[in-house]
Scaffold this motif. Structure first.
Motif, PDB file in Angstrom:
ATOM      1  N   LEU A 194       0.851  -1.189   0.000  1.00 27.66           N
ATOM      2  CA  LEU A 194       0.000   0.000   0.000  1.00 27.66           C
ATOM      3  C   LEU A 194       0.887   1.239   0.000  1.00 27.66           C
ATOM      4  N   LYS A 196       1.101   5.239   0.420  1.00 26.94           N
ATOM      5  CA  LYS A 196       0.277   6.189   1.163  1.00 26.94           C
ATOM      6  C   LYS A 196       0.902   7.574   1.177  1.00 26.94           C
ATOM      7  N   ASN A 201      -3.427   8.059   3.977  1.00 24.81           N
ATOM      8  CA  ASN A 201      -4.396   7.735   2.935  1.00 24.81           C
ATOM      9  C   ASN A 201      -3.727   6.896   1.858  1.00 24.81           C
ATOM     10  N   ILE A 202      -4.450   5.868   1.393  1.00 23.57           N
ATOM     11  CA  ILE A 202      -3.909   4.989   0.354  1.00 23.57           C
ATOM     12  C   ILE A 202      -4.049   5.694  -0.999  1.00 23.57           C
ATOM     13  N   ASP A 204      -2.192   4.416  -3.833  1.00 24.78           N
ATOM     14  CA  ASP A 204      -2.110   3.360  -4.843  1.00 24.78           C
ATOM     15  C   ASP A 204      -1.741   2.065  -4.126  1.00 24.78           C
ATOM     16  N   SER A 205      -1.866   0.908  -4.806  1.00 23.53           N
ATOM     17  CA  SER A 205      -1.498  -0.383  -4.233  1.00 23.53           C
ATOM     18  C   SER A 205      -1.019  -1.307  -5.328  1.00 23.53           C
ATOM     19  N   ILE A 233       2.650  10.351  -2.791  1.00 25.54           N
ATOM     20  CA  ILE A 233       3.124   9.148  -2.099  1.00 25.54           C
ATOM     21  C   ILE A 233       4.404   9.469  -1.336  1.00 25.54           C
ATOM     22  N   ALA A 236       5.112   3.590   2.461  1.00 26.11           N
ATOM     23  CA  ALA A 236       4.413   2.378   2.028  1.00 26.11           C
ATOM     24  C   ALA A 236       4.391   1.356   3.163  1.00 26.11           C
TER      25      ALA A 236
END
Length: 246
Positions: A194, A196, A201-202, A204-205, A233, A236
């Motif tokens: 993940l 963040k 807040n996420i 992308d993954s 980002i 992670a």
């Protein structure tokens, strides 16, 4: 105590001196409460003058006093004997009672000593049982903890460690390690990375697998994941989403 004679002593000119002496001795003997001597004295007076009524009555009176004295002495002796017997009985009773009490006390003390000894033995056994129970509880607690750890390990058999988080001109790149902490082999360990922002807040993954398709017990393998570069980002995290067991 002076005894008053109930009779008048009448003397006649013809009575002998022995008679008079005996009457006088009898009177004195009665005054001194010597009734046997009075009987003897008045008996002499009657012998000296067999027809003298006074001497006869004095003799009879003296005999009555002697009889009463004897009866009184006999009763007193009998009473004293009874009192003595009662005292002996009381003494014997006290002796027997004291002996019985001493025997009962000795028996009670012996019983108490045996009970104290038994209590001491039971307390020793109880202490040993408590120590044994404590050891069992400790062993059970250790086993329960080991079982819980083992169950936790089986539920979560893989440790994930992110070793680097970098970026290049096109991608955000995460590299890390997977370690099988269980006692069984795992296959196709699948993870999700993940990406963040600073607020968690996420953004992308990415799902990926370990480099080794089979991860033996206590073995390690590497993994990597990347997504398109995004200025939001900043960090992670990674999580296990699936695995198989042999």
């Amino acid at each position: 105590m002076t005894v008053i004679l109930p009779f008048l002593l009448l003397t006649a000119c013809g009575q002998s001196a022995e008679y008079k002496k005996s009457i006088k001795n009898g009177e004195n003997a009665i005054s001194d409460k010597k009734y046997q001597k009075a009987v003897e004295a008045f008996a002499i007076a009657v012998k000296e003058d067999p027809n003298d009524e006074v001497a006869k009555k004095e003799l009879e009176y003296s005999k009555s006093l002697l009889k009463f004295e004897k009866q009184a002495k006999d009763q007193l002796n009998e009473s004293n004997q009874k009192i003595g017997d009662l005292n002996d009985q009381i003494t014997n009773l006290k002796g027997r009672t004291s002996e019985e009490l001493e025997n009962q006390l000795a028996t009670a003390q012996s019983t108490l000593s045996e009970k104290d000894k038994k209590i001491g033995e039971l307390e020793g056994e109880l202490s040993s049982l408590r120590e044994f129970k404590k050891q069992i509880d400790q062993e059970n607690a250790q086993k329960a903890e080991q079982l819980a750890q083992k169950q936790e390990t089986r539920n979560n058999p893989v440790q994930i460690k992110i070793t680097s988080f970098t970026e290049n001109t096109s991608f955000e790149v995460v590299e890390g390690e997977l370690k099988n902490i269980s006692d069984i082999s795992l296959k196709f360990v699948q993870i999700r990375v993940l990406f963040k922002d600073d607020n968690g807040n996420i953004i992308d993954s990415k799902e990926t697998y370990g480099q080794s398709s089979t991860l033996l017990a206590n073995a390690m393998t590497k993994f990597s994941a990347r997504v398109k570069k995004d200025p939001r980002i900043t960090n992670a995290t990674a999580e296990i989403i699936d695995f198989r067991t042999e």
